[in-house]
Scaffold this motif. Structure first.
Motif, short mmCIF file in Angstrom:
data_model
loop_
_atom_site.label_atom_id
_atom_site.label_comp_id
_atom_site.label_asym_id
_atom_site.label_seq_id
_atom_site.Cartn_x
_atom_site.Cartn_y
_atom_site.Cartn_z
N LYS A 187 45.72 7.37 60.11
CA LYS A 187 44.88 8.33 60.53
C LYS A 187 43.55 7.89 59.96
O LYS A 187 43.55 7.59 58.61
CB LYS A 187 44.95 9.92 60.65
N GLY A 188 42.30 8.05 60.57
CA GLY A 188 40.93 8.05 59.87
C GLY A 188 39.97 8.02 60.61
O GLY A 188 40.18 7.81 62.17
N ARG A 189 38.76 8.47 60.06
CA ARG A 189 37.45 8.47 61.10
C ARG A 189 36.47 7.63 60.18
O ARG A 189 36.07 7.90 59.02
CB ARG A 189 36.96 9.79 61.14
N VAL A 190 35.85 6.75 61.20
CA VAL A 190 34.78 5.70 60.72
C VAL A 190 33.64 6.10 61.52
O VAL A 190 33.95 5.85 62.68
CB VAL A 190 35.11 4.49 60.44
N VAL A 191 32.34 6.23 60.68
CA VAL A 191 31.15 6.73 61.60
C VAL A 191 30.25 5.60 60.89
O VAL A 191 30.00 5.59 59.81
CB VAL A 191 30.72 8.00 61.64
N LEU A 192 29.78 4.54 61.84
CA LEU A 192 28.66 3.72 61.25
C LEU A 192 27.28 4.37 61.75
O LEU A 192 27.14 4.62 63.03
CB LEU A 192 28.78 2.32 61.84
N ILE A 193 26.35 4.33 60.69
CA ILE A 193 24.78 4.57 61.12
C ILE A 193 24.29 3.28 61.54
O ILE A 193 23.82 2.60 60.71
CB ILE A 193 24.39 5.40 60.18
N SER A 194 23.95 3.38 62.85
CA SER A 194 22.96 2.23 63.31
C SER A 194 21.59 2.46 63.65
O SER A 194 21.05 3.30 62.60
CB SER A 194 23.82 1.62 64.63
N SER A 195 20.79 2.17 64.52
CA SER A 195 19.54 2.67 64.87
C SER A 195 19.29 2.49 66.33
O SER A 195 19.88 1.41 66.95
CB SER A 195 18.62 1.78 63.95
N ILE B 297 31.68 7.26 56.37
CA ILE B 297 30.28 7.30 56.81
C ILE B 297 29.29 5.83 56.18
O ILE B 297 29.19 6.12 55.34
CB ILE B 297 29.29 8.65 56.73
N ALA B 298 29.42 4.91 57.03
CA ALA B 298 28.83 3.81 56.55
C ALA B 298 27.38 3.95 56.85
O ALA B 298 26.95 3.56 57.95
CB ALA B 298 29.39 2.58 57.18
N ASN B 299 26.50 4.42 55.82
CA ASN B 299 24.97 4.64 56.12
C ASN B 299 24.14 3.83 55.33
O ASN B 299 22.93 3.71 55.67
CB ASN B 299 24.86 6.29 55.80
N ALA B 300 24.43 2.87 54.17
CA ALA B 300 23.82 2.33 53.45
C ALA B 300 23.11 1.32 54.06
O ALA B 300 23.63 0.50 54.81
CB ALA B 300 24.45 2.01 52.18
#
Length: 239
Positions: free
Chosen positions: A124-132, A78-81
């Protein structure tokens, strides 16, 4: 099954709620934080807290080595920074612009690229990016922030096409204004002006963002990739 989950910027606000949600579900959770101290409540649950400035490639590499030695390869990222340096264009310096892009967009590139080593091997993998929502709508005084958050959409969709055949999904969550310390720094008038434009007439709670993220990282979302999920009370509908 317990998975190895990494949440960047997981020490406060949205990132903290996301990390808490995965920890409560029994996953092996690691967070990165740049300053201050890691949340005691997460550490007490066994969450691994790693100090890391994602603008520094060496710190990113060292953080992954520490996480991998404890939890194994990152299976869910989870790329949130992210940061803000709000300023009107005519007053915005090149540093104001470049620092926000380097953290929010290039920093995300760094952590995603490093996570993909293990994901490619595992197929396999899950990536979620936190945009706005700002990345879709735009906002006065936030040209740098909006550009960085809009860039995450193109980044995720390109990788969704590039790596979909390896069973790695890339999705984006676009929150509206969330009831965190950042929102509390706004004046009552500023918050009222924003809420006036939200059909649900309130701010989001961090846990509501976390719920969407957990869904996208779950088996229930195995056929969703390249999606942008707004969690904004309807603020950005149509964009």
């Amino acid at each position: 099954m317990s998975r190895s989950v990494l949440v960047t910027g997981g020490n406060r606000g949205i990132g903290l709620a996301i990390a808490q949600a995965f920890a409560d579900a029994g996953d092996k959770v690691a967070i990165t934080y740049r300053s201050g101290e890691p949340p005691k409540e997460l550490v007490a649950q066994g969450v691994l807290a790693v100090r890391c400035d994602i603008t520094d490639p060496e710190q990113v590499e060292q953080a992954y080595k520490e996480i991998e030695s404890t939890h194994g390869n990152v299976e869910v990222l989870i790329a949130n920074a992210g940061i803000t340096r709000d300023q009107l264009l005519m007053r915005m310096t090149e540093e104001d612009f470049s620092v926000v892009l380097d953290t929010n967009l290039t920093g995300t590139f760094r952590v995603v690229k490093r996570a993909n080593r293990g994901m490619l091997r595992a197929k396999k993998g899950r990536v979620v990016l936190i945009s706005s929502a700002v990345g879709l709508l735009g906002a006065p005084g936030q040209a740098n922030y909006a550009a960085s958050k809009a860039g995450l959409v193109g980044f995720a969709r390109s990788l969704a096409r590039e790596l979909g055949s390896r069973n790695i999904t890339f999705n984006v969550v676009a929150p509206g204004l969330v009831d965190t310390d950042m929102a509390r720094q706004l004046s009552d008038e500023q918050r009222t002006a924003i809420v006036t434009n939200v059909p649900l007439a309130r701010l989001a709670q961090p846990e509501e963002i976390a719920a969407a993220v957990r869904f996208l990282a779950s088996d229930d979302a195995s056929y969703i990739t390249g999606a942008v999920i707004p969690v904004d009370g309807g603020l950005g509908m149509g964009h």
